[in-house]
Design a protein around this motif. Structure first.
Motif, PDB file in Angstrom:
ATOM      1  N   LEU A   1      47.056  76.879  15.323  1.00 46.50           N
ATOM      2  CA  LEU A   1      47.473  76.949  15.718  1.00 46.50           C
ATOM      3  C   LEU A   1      47.257  79.151  17.033  1.00 46.50           C
ATOM      4  CD1 LEU A   1      50.689  78.145  13.405  1.00 46.50           C
ATOM      5  CD2 LEU A   1      50.876  77.209  15.233  1.00 46.50           C
ATOM      6  N   PRO A   2      46.163  79.515  16.403  1.00 46.47           N
ATOM      7  CA  PRO A   2      45.400  80.681  17.126  1.00 46.47           C
ATOM      8  C   PRO A   2      44.470  80.531  17.843  1.00 46.47           C
ATOM      9  CG  PRO A   2      45.409  81.223  14.760  1.00 46.47           C
ATOM     10  CD  PRO A   2      45.355  79.338  15.209  1.00 46.47           C
TER      11      PRO A   2
ATOM     12  N   PHE B   1      45.133  66.392  11.950  1.00 47.78           N
ATOM     13  CA  PHE B   1      46.010  66.143  12.350  1.00 47.78           C
ATOM     14  C   PHE B   1      47.055  67.733  11.946  1.00 47.78           C
ATOM     15  CE2 PHE B   1      50.755  65.639  11.584  1.00 47.78           C
ATOM     16  CZ  PHE B   1      51.215  64.999  12.476  1.00 47.78           C
ATOM     17  N   ALA B   2      46.771  68.568  11.659  1.00 44.84           N
ATOM     18  CA  ALA B   2      47.220  69.920  11.784  1.00 44.84           C
ATOM     19  C   ALA B   2      46.484  70.351  13.255  1.00 44.84           C
ATOM     20  CB  ALA B   2      46.772  70.694  10.523  1.00 44.84           C
TER      21      ALA B   2
ATOM     22  N   ALA C   1      46.896  73.441  18.019  1.00 48.89           N
ATOM     23  CA  ALA C   1      46.323  74.617  19.253  1.00 48.89           C
ATOM     24  C   ALA C   1      47.197  73.922  20.562  1.00 48.89           C
ATOM     25  CB  ALA C   1      45.412  73.488  20.274  1.00 48.89           C
ATOM     26  N   PRO C   2      48.810  73.054  20.171  1.00 45.76           N
ATOM     27  CA  PRO C   2      49.978  72.827  21.825  1.00 45.76           C
ATOM     28  C   PRO C   2      51.221  73.493  20.759  1.00 45.76           C
ATOM     29  CG  PRO C   2      49.605  70.752  20.501  1.00 45.76           C
ATOM     30  CD  PRO C   2      47.920  71.898  20.131  1.00 45.76           C
ATOM     31  N   LEU C   3      51.352  74.117  19.106  1.00 42.61           N
ATOM     32  CA  LEU C   3      52.780  74.355  19.413  1.00 42.61           C
ATOM     33  C   LEU C   3      52.185  75.813  19.482  1.00 42.61           C
ATOM     34  CD1 LEU C   3      55.107  74.322  17.038  1.00 42.61           C
ATOM     35  CD2 LEU C   3      53.830  73.606  15.245  1.00 42.61           C
ATOM     36  N   GLY C   4      50.663  76.286  18.459  1.00 43.85           N
ATOM     37  CA  GLY C   4      50.407  77.925  19.479  1.00 43.85           C
ATOM     38  C   GLY C   4      50.836  77.987  20.673  1.00 43.85           C
ATOM     39  N   VAL C   5      50.617  77.855  21.356  1.00 43.31           N
ATOM     40  CA  VAL C   5      50.956  78.139  22.367  1.00 43.31           C
ATOM     41  C   VAL C   5      51.993  77.757  22.853  1.00 43.31           C
ATOM     42  CG1 VAL C   5      50.308  76.565  24.956  1.00 43.31           C
ATOM     43  CG2 VAL C   5      48.662  77.062  23.949  1.00 43.31           C
ATOM     44  N   LEU C   6      53.370  76.974  22.802  1.00 44.11           N
ATOM     45  CA  LEU C   6      54.156  76.792  22.448  1.00 44.11           C
ATOM     46  C   LEU C   6      54.881  78.180  22.305  1.00 44.11           C
ATOM     47  CD1 LEU C   6      56.870  75.301  23.342  1.00 44.11           C
ATOM     48  CD2 LEU C   6      57.709  74.287  21.071  1.00 44.11           C
TER      49      LEU C   6
ATOM     50  N   SER D   1      53.166  87.189  18.021  1.00 42.12           N
ATOM     51  CA  SER D   1      54.207  87.350  16.980  1.00 42.12           C
ATOM     52  C   SER D   1      54.728  86.177  16.436  1.00 42.12           C
ATOM     53  CB  SER D   1      54.643  88.711  16.911  1.00 42.12           C
ATOM     54  OG  SER D   1      55.994  88.371  18.387  1.00 42.12           O
ATOM     55  N   GLY D   2      54.828  85.326  17.190  1.00 41.35           N
ATOM     56  CA  GLY D   2      54.947  84.296  17.012  1.00 41.35           C
ATOM     57  C   GLY D   2      54.361  82.762  15.962  1.00 41.35           C
ATOM     58  N   PHE D   3      53.147  82.571  16.388  1.00 39.08           N
ATOM     59  CA  PHE D   3      53.025  81.665  15.318  1.00 39.08           C
ATOM     60  C   PHE D   3      51.255  82.693  14.392  1.00 39.08           C
ATOM     61  CE2 PHE D   3      48.142  83.907  17.440  1.00 39.08           C
ATOM     62  CZ  PHE D   3      47.659  84.374  16.681  1.00 39.08           C
ATOM     63  N   ALA D   4      51.708  83.511  14.280  1.00 35.91           N
ATOM     64  CA  ALA D   4      51.381  84.956  13.356  1.00 35.91           C
ATOM     65  C   ALA D   4      52.242  84.753  12.061  1.00 35.91           C
ATOM     66  CB  ALA D   4      50.787  86.101  14.126  1.00 35.91           C
ATOM     67  N   GLY D   5      53.977  84.894  13.235  1.00 30.42           N
ATOM     68  CA  GLY D   5      54.871  85.139  11.835  1.00 30.42           C
ATOM     69  C   GLY D   5      54.853  83.189  10.654  1.00 30.42           C
TER      70      GLY D   5
END
Length: 401
Positions: free
Chosen positions: A32-33, A158-159, A164-169, A177-181
């Motif tokens: 994610l980060p 897979f994770a 990476a793209p989910l973290g950007v989103l 704070s989005g990915f950190a949460g």
């Protein structure tokens, strides 16, 4: 467990996945980060690109240093406890990243919180991944070691691919704070899930000193580290390679690499048990080397695509094939230490790929890294061949007694 031999393939996979899900939580937290933090450190906090890269690298160094300890602790206290400790560390990294987002007006404080969070995430990665693998091995027995390591790898990549793209989103919608949460939430949920699962018994027996564990598995780890470089140069430099040749479609090459990796893991993983880990590793290195040489000499993006697919397919079974053989070199009560030490060579290979390849590019151009990677994979092939020949000689000597 004693009933593992009577389980069907579907039941074995279900039992393995019940603990490998913690590897997925861990590596989703890692992924994610990756695409978000460098921009935050450089653009929002105002630090240099070098500092941004250093923040990312802190996690890898923490993982490398804590891998052997994670295995040793799993041997002593059981893999369940180690997984739970790892998930706590992953969750704390999310909490510290949240703190960094809230303190962005004070750049040095924000950077310090990020750095501390990266260290916790590195420890969480080694504890969660090593512990989950060892937990799965205890659940289904030593004959299914290759299956456990293979599923652990599928969950890992897979994770990472999803992260990476989910973290950007999440960053676009909520900022850092989005990915950190989400990382903090996964740490808490994962800890709660792991705490509710029954622990497996720790194998009793006298444990050998750590340096003897290292002496028995380091050649397997060295072959793994050399073989990992092929993966490293594609994942890190393929986009730059395409740009240097004036081609488009680097993302498609990465997709083909991942496709080759996953397909071979899912379809051919059973061959490790059938033909032996060293034989499978030798064939894997041949395929990986061929893919890298094809990329090195490619005169079109289509050939690079084929080379990326072959490299992914070749690298796919390297970790489980050599890992099975590595853990066989020690008694059950030392398998966690062996697995942690062996896995550390993968971290070392990935950690060294970037700076060394960067030096090669500066002196001999972008294509040189793929030739160099192919030569390193050839070195891994020769190490594995030596291990196989040594094993055959030992077997002959045992039979002749």
């Amino acid at each position: 467990m004693s009933d593992a031999a009577a389980l069907s393939n579907a039941q074995l996979n279900k039992r393995i996945l019940s603990v490998i899900i913690f590897t997925f939580f861990c590596y989703l937290s890692v992924g994610l980060p990756l695409a978000v933090l460098p921009g935050f450190v450089h653009n929002q906090l105002g630090f240099s690109s070098f500092v941004a890269g250093l923040i990312i690298s802190l996690q890898y160094f923490a993982t490398l240093l804590s891998r052997p300890h994670s295995g040793r602790l799993a041997d002593r206290y059981g893999p369940k406890r180690v997984v739970m400790m790892g998930l706590v560390c992953c969750g704390l990294s999310g909490v510290l990243s949240l703190g960094a987002a809230l303190c962005s007006a004070v750049p040095l404080l924000s950077l310090a919180l990020l750095a501390l969070g990266r260290l916790f995430l590195g420890v969480g990665e080694s504890f969660s991944s090593t512990g989950s693998t060892l937990w799965g091995m205890h659940l289904v027995g030593p004959l299914q070691t290759a299956r456990v390591i293979s599923w652990n790898g599928v969950a890992t990549y897979f994770a990472m691919a999803l992260g990476a793209p989910l973290g950007v989103l999440l960053n676009q919608g909520f900022g850092l704070s989005g990915f950190a949460g989400l990382v903090a939430l996964m740490g808490m949920v994962g800890f709660w899930m792991a705490s509710g699962k029954p622990a497996v018994s720790v194998t009793a027996g006298v444990r050998i000193p750590f340096h003897r564990v290292v002496s028995r598995v380091w050649l397997f780890g060295l072959a793994l580290g050399f073989g990992t470089i092929g993966f490293g140069v594609i994942s890190t430099f393929i986009t730059l390679y395409f740009a240097s040749r004036g081609w488009s479609g680097a993302a498609f090459a990465l997709t083909l690499f991942s496709l080759g990796f996953v397909l071979v893991r899912l379809v051919c993983g059973r061959y490790i048990t059938r033909f032996g880990g060293l034989t499978v590793a030798l064939l894997s290195f041949v395929l990986e080397c061929a893919g890298l040489l094809l990329i090195w000499q490619a005169d079109s993006s289509a050939l690079v695509d084929v080379g990326a697919f072959l490299t992914g397919a070749g690298f796919s079974l390297v970790f489980p094939a050599l890992g099975v053989e590595a853990v066989r070199r020690v008694s059950p009560q030392d398998q966690g230490s062996a697995l942690g030490t062996y896995s550390a060579f993968l971290d070392l290979g990935l950690g060294l790929t970037g700076p060394v390849a960067g030096l090669l590019i500066g002196h001999w151009g972008m294509q040189s890294v793929y030739l160099a990677a192919a030569l390193m994979v050839l070195g891994a092939f020769l190490i594995t061949l030596r291990l196989q020949q040594h094993g055959r000689r030992a077997a002959v000597q045992t039979l002749s007694r």
